[in-house]
Structures are given as C-alpha cells and as structure tokens.
Motif scaffolding. Structure first.
Motif, PDB file in Angstrom:
ATOM      1  N   ILE A 142      16.022   2.349 -11.322  1.00 33.12           N
ATOM      2  CA  ILE A 142      16.483   1.160 -10.920  1.00 33.12           C
ATOM      3  C   ILE A 142      16.170   1.060  -9.312  1.00 33.12           C
ATOM      4  O   ILE A 142      15.969   0.053  -8.714  1.00 33.12           O
ATOM      5  CB  ILE A 142      17.954   0.658 -11.278  1.00 33.12           C
ATOM      6  N   GLU A 143      16.326   2.338  -8.745  1.00 32.51           N
ATOM      7  CA  GLU A 143      16.030   2.394  -7.489  1.00 32.51           C
ATOM      8  C   GLU A 143      14.449   1.946  -6.758  1.00 32.51           C
ATOM      9  O   GLU A 143      14.454   1.239  -5.999  1.00 32.51           O
ATOM     10  CB  GLU A 143      16.366   3.857  -6.846  1.00 32.51           C
ATOM     11  N   LYS A 144      13.671   2.220  -7.759  1.00 33.67           N
ATOM     12  CA  LYS A 144      12.218   2.055  -7.408  1.00 33.67           C
ATOM     13  C   LYS A 144      12.014   0.572  -7.643  1.00 33.67           C
ATOM     14  O   LYS A 144      11.325   0.099  -7.079  1.00 33.67           O
ATOM     15  CB  LYS A 144      11.269   2.833  -8.407  1.00 33.67           C
ATOM     16  N   ARG A 145      12.663   0.053  -8.710  1.00 38.71           N
ATOM     17  CA  ARG A 145      12.543  -1.399  -8.987  1.00 38.71           C
ATOM     18  C   ARG A 145      13.206  -2.463  -7.919  1.00 38.71           C
ATOM     19  O   ARG A 145      12.537  -3.282  -7.213  1.00 38.71           O
ATOM     20  CB  ARG A 145      13.326  -1.882 -10.352  1.00 38.71           C
ATOM     21  N   LYS A 146      14.128  -1.909  -7.440  1.00 36.51           N
ATOM     22  CA  LYS A 146      14.908  -2.499  -6.290  1.00 36.51           C
ATOM     23  C   LYS A 146      14.032  -2.431  -5.179  1.00 36.51           C
ATOM     24  O   LYS A 146      13.921  -3.524  -4.277  1.00 36.51           O
ATOM     25  CB  LYS A 146      16.223  -2.065  -6.093  1.00 36.51           C
ATOM     26  N   MET A 170       0.816  -1.161  -0.074  1.00 37.22           N
ATOM     27  CA  MET A 170       0.149   0.130  -0.157  1.00 37.22           C
ATOM     28  C   MET A 170       0.835   1.037   0.010  1.00 37.22           C
ATOM     29  O   MET A 170       0.608   2.326  -0.779  1.00 37.22           O
ATOM     30  CB  MET A 170      -1.165   0.064   1.205  1.00 37.22           C
ATOM     31  N   GLN A 171       1.930   1.277   1.079  1.00 34.84           N
ATOM     32  CA  GLN A 171       2.826   2.573   0.939  1.00 34.84           C
ATOM     33  C   GLN A 171       3.683   2.763  -0.332  1.00 34.84           C
ATOM     34  O   GLN A 171       3.588   3.605  -1.000  1.00 34.84           O
ATOM     35  CB  GLN A 171       3.723   2.297   1.974  1.00 34.84           C
ATOM     36  N   TYR A 172       4.016   1.431  -1.102  1.00 34.01           N
ATOM     37  CA  TYR A 172       4.804   1.454  -2.277  1.00 34.01           C
ATOM     38  C   TYR A 172       3.758   2.178  -3.458  1.00 34.01           C
ATOM     39  O   TYR A 172       4.306   3.070  -4.208  1.00 34.01           O
ATOM     40  CB  TYR A 172       5.328   0.300  -2.680  1.00 34.01           C
ATOM     41  N   VAL A 173       2.645   1.590  -3.537  1.00 34.94           N
ATOM     42  CA  VAL A 173       1.853   1.870  -4.494  1.00 34.94           C
ATOM     43  C   VAL A 173       1.434   3.631  -4.212  1.00 34.94           C
ATOM     44  O   VAL A 173       1.468   4.240  -5.403  1.00 34.94           O
ATOM     45  CB  VAL A 173       0.478   1.210  -4.646  1.00 34.94           C
ATOM     46  N   ALA A 174       1.047   4.007  -3.318  1.00 35.43           N
ATOM     47  CA  ALA A 174       0.545   5.406  -2.921  1.00 35.43           C
ATOM     48  C   ALA A 174       2.031   6.158  -3.171  1.00 35.43           C
ATOM     49  O   ALA A 174       1.585   7.091  -3.867  1.00 35.43           O
ATOM     50  CB  ALA A 174       0.436   5.250  -1.116  1.00 35.43           C
ATOM     51  N   ALA A 175       3.003   5.925  -2.990  1.00 35.42           N
ATOM     52  CA  ALA A 175       4.374   6.625  -3.238  1.00 35.42           C
ATOM     53  C   ALA A 175       4.580   6.819  -4.729  1.00 35.42           C
ATOM     54  O   ALA A 175       5.103   7.849  -5.376  1.00 35.42           O
ATOM     55  CB  ALA A 175       5.411   6.343  -2.252  1.00 35.42           C
ATOM     56  N   ASN A 176       4.576   5.583  -5.276  1.00 36.34           N
ATOM     57  CA  ASN A 176       5.207   5.301  -6.680  1.00 36.34           C
ATOM     58  C   ASN A 176       4.489   5.040  -8.013  1.00 36.34           C
ATOM     59  O   ASN A 176       4.780   4.860  -9.224  1.00 36.34           O
ATOM     60  CB  ASN A 176       6.212   4.420  -6.382  1.00 36.34           C
ATOM     61  N   GLY A 177       2.986   4.611  -7.490  1.00 33.85           N
ATOM     62  CA  GLY A 177       2.228   4.211  -8.572  1.00 33.85           C
ATOM     63  C   GLY A 177       2.160   2.874  -8.717  1.00 33.85           C
ATOM     64  O   GLY A 177       3.404   1.934  -8.150  1.00 33.85           O
ATOM     65  N   GLY A 222       5.420   1.614 -10.817  1.00 36.11           N
ATOM     66  CA  GLY A 222       6.462   2.591 -10.400  1.00 36.11           C
ATOM     67  C   GLY A 222       7.886   2.048 -10.712  1.00 36.11           C
ATOM     68  O   GLY A 222       8.793   2.785 -10.989  1.00 36.11           O
ATOM     69  N   PHE A 223       7.909   0.780 -10.648  1.00 41.78           N
ATOM     70  CA  PHE A 223       9.367   0.072 -10.833  1.00 41.78           C
ATOM     71  C   PHE A 223       9.889   0.430 -12.110  1.00 41.78           C
ATOM     72  O   PHE A 223      11.080   0.000 -12.521  1.00 41.78           O
ATOM     73  CB  PHE A 223       9.238  -1.384 -10.522  1.00 41.78           C
TER      74      PHE A 223
END
Length: 239
Positions: free
Chosen positions: A113-117, A98-105, A108-109
């Motif tokens: 590379i940072e968002k993918r990792k 939930m936190q990842y999707v809220a912050a990155n979509g 978002g990965f």
C-alpha cells in the motif's frame, strides 16, 4: 474563508438546480476557480454544465502516464463537443517517475500500500498541487454514494490540506440521475463505462466491477480498506 460564510452558502444552495447553483457559487467566489476532470461519467456531466462558464474558470485534467487509451478517446470527443472549453493537462515530473521506477520497478505499486500511495502521490497529488495553485475554489464531481467516507460531505467544504473551498455540485445525485442527464444531453462517455468500469483511473490499477460490487471495488482491487488516492481526503468538519 470563514466557516460562517460556508454555512450560509451551503444553506442557500439547498433546493437550487445545478445550473442555478453553479452560477450562484461562481458569483460568490472571487479569484481563481478551477474544475478538475478525469473524464469519468460524473465529470463528463459537470463538463456539460461548466462549459457555458468557460470564461469564469479554468479546467484541467491529470495525465498520470498510465491512462487507458479509451480515456484519451473521450478526452478528444469532449474537446470536439465543447470547443470553447480549454482543458489543460498536468503531467507528473519526469525525475519523480525515473526515481520511482529505479527504486521500485515499473509496477512496484502492487507490492505494498505504501508503494501504491507513493505512486499516486507522484503521478496525481503533486501535479494536482500545481494545477490548483492560487485557486480559491475547486469544483469536483464527487458524489455522496460513491463511498462511505463521502456520505457526510457538504456542497461546499473547506479543504484544509489544499487551503481552498471544494465545491461538489453532484453531491446528492444518484448514478441513475447522472446517466439520465448524460443521455439527455448526449455527453460523450468513456467506452469502458458500459463494460463495468464505473470508476476509471490508471490502467494497471482499475478493473471492471463484478455484479453487486461496491462502486470503488474496481480501483486498487488487491487492497483492503478505504480506497483513495490522496486527491480527495475528506476531513471532519469543525463547523
């Protein structure tokens, strides 16, 4: 574990069949022993060899929440072929997603590379840490020819990050050997494999290989350089 013992055990494993080597390793390690499967072709072959030892180890898989349906299909077929082998599933924490999707979509990965990792960390690494907690031995399907950073590996290696010994029974197997034994023992294989998906991960991050491409080229194909998700970070040995 002392490095001297690992040296000794690695020497003893030379020349053994995979059946004898697996039995030898399981006898020489006390405590919790685990085998991780992603239902790729290597892990499927190892499942065949591990199944007779179902009382001596735990088997688990990581469900990232972004799997191909074909992966679930081969999971089901594997359970039917090896009914005594319980495969436990570990999922990512809901709050992390939930936190990842809220912050990155939701995807978002693809942005960096940072968002993918970061996505791999919450969906794979953190669940892995729960799965191997308390284990002294982790059996994997890694092969040396899969990538350059795996070519210098040993059968048994000390995994500093996870504080356990990692065992790679198929280390010196060629892909042809894996395929031959899969066919010989009639082990279920992900139907995507024959469509060019030699390394199968999450659906948004995996594509089929083009002719002549490297084994890992279909994973995170929009990135350059080493392609690892953080589950198997090979560290230089100090012995």
């Amino acid at each position: 574990m002392k490095m001297e013992k690992l040296k000794y055990l690695n020497k003893e494993l030379q020349g053994k069949t995979i059946q004898d080597a697996l039995a030898f390793v399981l006898e020489n390690f006390e405590g919790k022993k685990v085998f991780s499967t992603s239902f790729g072709i290597e892990d499927q072959l190892l499942t065949h060899y591990v199944a007779p030892h179902f009382e001596k180890l735990s088997v688990f898989t990581l469900d990232t929440g972004r799997q191909f349906n074909e992966t679930y299909e081969v999971f089901h077929k594997t359970q039917k072929k090896y009914p005594d082998l319980h495969i436990e599933t570990f999922f990512p924490e809901e709050k992390d997603i939930m936190q990842y999707v809220a912050a990155n979509g939701i995807n978002g990965f693809y942005d960096s590379i940072e968002k993918r990792k970061s996505c791999c960390y919450m969906r794979k690494v953190k669940p892995l840490q729960r799965a191997i907690k308390g284990a002294g031995l982790w059996i994997t399907g890694l092969r040396a020819e899969q990538s350059q950073n795996r070519e210098s590996m040993e059968f048994l290696e000390w995994d500093e990050a996870n504080q356990l010994v990692k065992y790679n029974p198929l280390l010196h197997y060629s892909l042809k050997q894996v395929e031959e034994e899969i066919n010989e023992y009639k082990v279920p294989v992900n139907s995507l494999y024959k469509k060019g998906f030699l390394s199968i991960g999450c659906a948004p991050c995996t594509r089929a290989l083009a002719e002549g491409e490297d084994f890992r080229a279909g994973r995170w194909w929009w990135e350059n350089g080493k392609k690892e998700c953080g589950l198997h970070i090979h560290q230089d040995k100090n012995y």
